[in-house]
Design a protein around this motif. Sequence first.
Motif, PDB file in Angstrom:
ATOM      1  N   MET A   1       0.871  -1.244  -0.017  1.00  0.00           N
ATOM      2  CA  MET A   1      -0.002  -0.107   0.069  1.00  0.00           C
ATOM      3  C   MET A   1       0.670   1.233  -0.042  1.00  0.00           C
ATOM      4  SD  MET A   1      -2.943   1.218   2.513  1.00  0.00           S
ATOM      5  CE  MET A   1      -2.118   2.027   3.993  1.00  0.00           C
ATOM      6  N   ILE A   2       0.490   2.267  -0.876  1.00  0.00           N
ATOM      7  CA  ILE A   2       1.190   3.552  -1.014  1.00  0.00           C
ATOM      8  C   ILE A   2       0.247   4.548  -0.203  1.00  0.00           C
ATOM      9  CG2 ILE A   2       2.135   5.279  -2.274  1.00  0.00           C
ATOM     10  CD1 ILE A   2       3.019   2.837  -4.065  1.00  0.00           C
ATOM     11  N   GLU A   3       0.587   5.583   0.489  1.00  0.00           N
ATOM     12  CA  GLU A   3      -0.148   6.471   1.021  1.00  0.00           C
ATOM     13  C   GLU A   3       0.415   7.892   0.865  1.00  0.00           C
ATOM     14  OE1 GLU A   3      -2.416   7.578   5.431  1.00  0.00           O
ATOM     15  OE2 GLU A   3      -1.757   5.528   4.957  1.00  0.00           O
ATOM     16  N   LEU A   4      -0.055   8.779   0.160  1.00  0.00           N
ATOM     17  CA  LEU A   4       0.342   9.968   0.160  1.00  0.00           C
ATOM     18  C   LEU A   4      -0.705  11.216   0.825  1.00  0.00           C
ATOM     19  CD1 LEU A   4       1.554   9.857  -3.776  1.00  0.00           C
ATOM     20  CD2 LEU A   4       2.820   9.451  -1.516  1.00  0.00           C
ATOM     21  N   GLU A   5       0.207  12.274   1.121  1.00  0.00           N
ATOM     22  CA  GLU A   5      -0.736  13.429   1.269  1.00  0.00           C
ATOM     23  C   GLU A   5      -0.448  14.483   0.478  1.00  0.00           C
ATOM     24  OE1 GLU A   5       0.341  14.357   5.491  1.00  0.00           O
ATOM     25  OE2 GLU A   5      -1.010  12.931   6.277  1.00  0.00           O
ATOM     26  N   PHE A   6      -1.605  15.232  -0.158  1.00  0.00           N
ATOM     27  CA  PHE A   6      -1.632  16.165  -1.130  1.00  0.00           C
ATOM     28  C   PHE A   6      -2.010  17.395  -0.524  1.00  0.00           C
ATOM     29  CE2 PHE A   6      -3.705  18.383  -4.504  1.00  0.00           C
ATOM     30  CZ  PHE A   6      -2.566  18.611  -5.390  1.00  0.00           C
ATOM     31  N   PHE A   7      -1.419  18.616  -0.470  1.00  0.00           N
ATOM     32  CA  PHE A   7      -1.668  19.728  -0.027  1.00  0.00           C
ATOM     33  C   PHE A   7      -2.395  20.505  -1.054  1.00  0.00           C
ATOM     34  CE2 PHE A   7       1.073  18.076   2.858  1.00  0.00           C
ATOM     35  CZ  PHE A   7       0.639  18.247   4.308  1.00  0.00           C
ATOM     36  N   SER A   8      -3.535  21.186  -0.908  1.00  0.00           N
ATOM     37  CA  SER A   8      -4.330  22.088  -1.879  1.00  0.00           C
ATOM     38  C   SER A   8      -4.778  23.314  -1.175  1.00  0.00           C
ATOM     39  CB  SER A   8      -5.318  21.385  -2.692  1.00  0.00           C
ATOM     40  OG  SER A   8      -5.925  22.192  -3.583  1.00  0.00           O
ATOM     41  N   ARG A   9      -4.511  24.288  -1.945  1.00  0.00           N
ATOM     42  CA  ARG A   9      -4.745  25.776  -1.263  1.00  0.00           C
ATOM     43  C   ARG A   9      -6.209  26.239  -2.122  1.00  0.00           C
ATOM     44  NH1 ARG A   9      -1.962  29.540   1.839  1.00  0.00           N
ATOM     45  NH2 ARG A   9      -0.201  28.295   1.412  1.00  0.00           N
ATOM     46  N   LYS A  10      -7.163  26.559  -1.432  1.00  0.00           N
ATOM     47  CA  LYS A  10      -8.350  26.985  -1.769  1.00  0.00           C
ATOM     48  C   LYS A  10      -8.243  28.496  -2.015  1.00  0.00           C
ATOM     49  CE  LYS A  10     -12.184  25.490  -0.255  1.00  0.00           C
ATOM     50  NZ  LYS A  10     -13.525  25.023   0.405  1.00  0.00           N
ATOM     51  N   ALA A  11      -9.252  29.112  -2.897  1.00  0.00           N
ATOM     52  CA  ALA A  11      -9.166  30.494  -3.304  1.00  0.00           C
ATOM     53  C   ALA A  11      -9.094  31.476  -1.819  1.00  0.00           C
ATOM     54  CB  ALA A  11     -10.438  30.914  -4.179  1.00  0.00           C
TER      55      ALA A  11
ATOM     56  N   MET B   1      -4.288  10.171  -0.484  1.00  0.00           N
ATOM     57  CA  MET B   1      -4.172   9.448  -1.587  1.00  0.00           C
ATOM     58  C   MET B   1      -3.718   7.987  -1.390  1.00  0.00           C
ATOM     59  SD  MET B   1      -2.714  12.459  -4.141  1.00  0.00           S
ATOM     60  CE  MET B   1      -3.377  11.578  -5.660  1.00  0.00           C
ATOM     61  N   ILE B   2      -4.292   6.894  -1.698  1.00  0.00           N
ATOM     62  CA  ILE B   2      -4.230   5.684  -1.282  1.00  0.00           C
ATOM     63  C   ILE B   2      -4.240   4.725  -2.450  1.00  0.00           C
ATOM     64  CG2 ILE B   2      -4.808   3.676   0.380  1.00  0.00           C
ATOM     65  CD1 ILE B   2      -5.649   5.743   2.485  1.00  0.00           C
TER      66      ILE B   2
ATOM     67  N   ASP C   1      -4.221  -1.514  -8.576  1.00  0.00           N
ATOM     68  CA  ASP C   1      -5.406  -0.644  -8.223  1.00  0.00           C
ATOM     69  C   ASP C   1      -5.255   0.805  -8.437  1.00  0.00           C
ATOM     70  OD1 ASP C   1      -6.581  -2.968  -7.008  1.00  0.00           O
ATOM     71  OD2 ASP C   1      -5.928  -2.449  -4.748  1.00  0.00           O
ATOM     72  N   PRO C   2      -6.440   1.364  -8.777  1.00  0.00           N
ATOM     73  CA  PRO C   2      -6.385   2.894  -8.894  1.00  0.00           C
ATOM     74  C   PRO C   2      -6.105   3.638  -7.733  1.00  0.00           C
ATOM     75  CG  PRO C   2      -8.788   1.924  -8.769  1.00  0.00           C
ATOM     76  CD  PRO C   2      -7.672   0.893  -8.711  1.00  0.00           C
ATOM     77  N   TRP C   3      -5.719   4.762  -7.722  1.00  0.00           N
ATOM     78  CA  TRP C   3      -5.386   5.602  -6.457  1.00  0.00           C
ATOM     79  C   TRP C   3      -6.919   6.213  -6.090  1.00  0.00           C
ATOM     80  CZ3 TRP C   3      -0.865   6.875  -4.095  1.00  0.00           C
ATOM     81  CH2 TRP C   3       0.116   6.527  -4.661  1.00  0.00           C
ATOM     82  N   ARG C   4      -6.893   6.093  -4.545  1.00  0.00           N
ATOM     83  CA  ARG C   4      -8.157   6.818  -3.932  1.00  0.00           C
ATOM     84  C   ARG C   4      -8.010   8.060  -3.551  1.00  0.00           C
ATOM     85  NH1 ARG C   4      -8.027   1.392  -4.444  1.00  0.00           N
ATOM     86  NH2 ARG C   4      -9.961   0.019  -4.582  1.00  0.00           N
ATOM     87  N   LEU C   5      -8.859   8.940  -3.617  1.00  0.00           N
ATOM     88  CA  LEU C   5      -8.659  10.247  -2.988  1.00  0.00           C
ATOM     89  C   LEU C   5      -9.747  10.336  -1.765  1.00  0.00           C
ATOM     90  CD1 LEU C   5      -7.134  12.965  -3.314  1.00  0.00           C
ATOM     91  CD2 LEU C   5      -8.977  13.838  -4.699  1.00  0.00           C
ATOM     92  N   LEU C   6      -9.078  10.817  -0.799  1.00  0.00           N
ATOM     93  CA  LEU C   6      -9.963  10.961   0.355  1.00  0.00           C
ATOM     94  C   LEU C   6      -9.742  12.279   1.043  1.00  0.00           C
ATOM     95  CD1 LEU C   6      -8.923   7.750   0.549  1.00  0.00           C
ATOM     96  CD2 LEU C   6     -10.442   7.804   2.291  1.00  0.00           C
ATOM     97  N   LEU C   7     -10.724  13.032   1.618  1.00  0.00           N
ATOM     98  CA  LEU C   7     -10.715  14.070   2.410  1.00  0.00           C
ATOM     99  C   LEU C   7     -11.470  13.813   3.432  1.00  0.00           C
ATOM    100  CD1 LEU C   7      -9.908  17.247   2.313  1.00  0.00           C
ATOM    101  CD2 LEU C   7     -12.036  17.790   1.252  1.00  0.00           C
ATOM    102  N   ASP C   8     -10.480  14.091   4.835  1.00  0.00           N
ATOM    103  CA  ASP C   8     -11.325  13.982   6.087  1.00  0.00           C
ATOM    104  C   ASP C   8     -12.198  12.651   6.295  1.00  0.00           C
ATOM    105  OD1 ASP C   8     -10.516  16.433   7.012  1.00  0.00           O
ATOM    106  OD2 ASP C   8     -12.354  17.346   6.211  1.00  0.00           O
ATOM    107  N   GLY C   9     -11.306  11.647   5.613  1.00  0.00           N
ATOM    108  CA  GLY C   9     -11.612  10.171   5.459  1.00  0.00           C
ATOM    109  C   GLY C   9     -12.742   9.653   4.717  1.00  0.00           C
TER     110      GLY C   9
END
Length: 164
Positions: free
Chosen positions: A1-11, A20-21, A27-35
């Motif tokens: 399993m690979i787990e990454l954290e992606f930081f994004s700034r809103k307007a 990102m897991i 398998d495809p990459w899964r994108l989660l926000l707050d679980g």
Amino acid sequence: MIELEFFSRKANNEILIYQMIQFSPEDPWRLLLDGELLGSMEKSEGTWRQVSGTDFSPSFLRELAAFIDQQNFNHLPLALTSRWGNLIHKVIIKSDREYLVVCKADISFRSFEGIFSKFVSGLLKDEWSVTFQVFNHDFSDDFTVQAKPTVRQKNKTGWDQQLS
């Protein structure tokens, strides 16, 4: 399993931290926000596409894809085969901490074990240890290397000093 954290700034300058897991390389990459699962994406024939979930904007999908593509676990197999191309047949990513390496036929497998074990740490860019399970061409022999990244620090004379 690979787990990454992606930081994004809103307007409004709010920073969102996405998780990102990828459970396995197939398998495809899964994108989660707050679980909460927002969707999944995969790379097929060199092109990233979203395969499920709430539609990501094209620019957000490009940002996510670029982030994944820049990670060292994607570049390490090429670095290994570039360094030992006459000895290594294939490198398979099991996770960002575990790789399988298959050697070519007609090499001195035990000599390669000594060389690989001594120098593979210099190719690591991430901060964690990586396990390499190395097989000969017909899988009748193998060895495992637990490699720690090489850390370099300048000493008082300005020369690099290798730390373990």
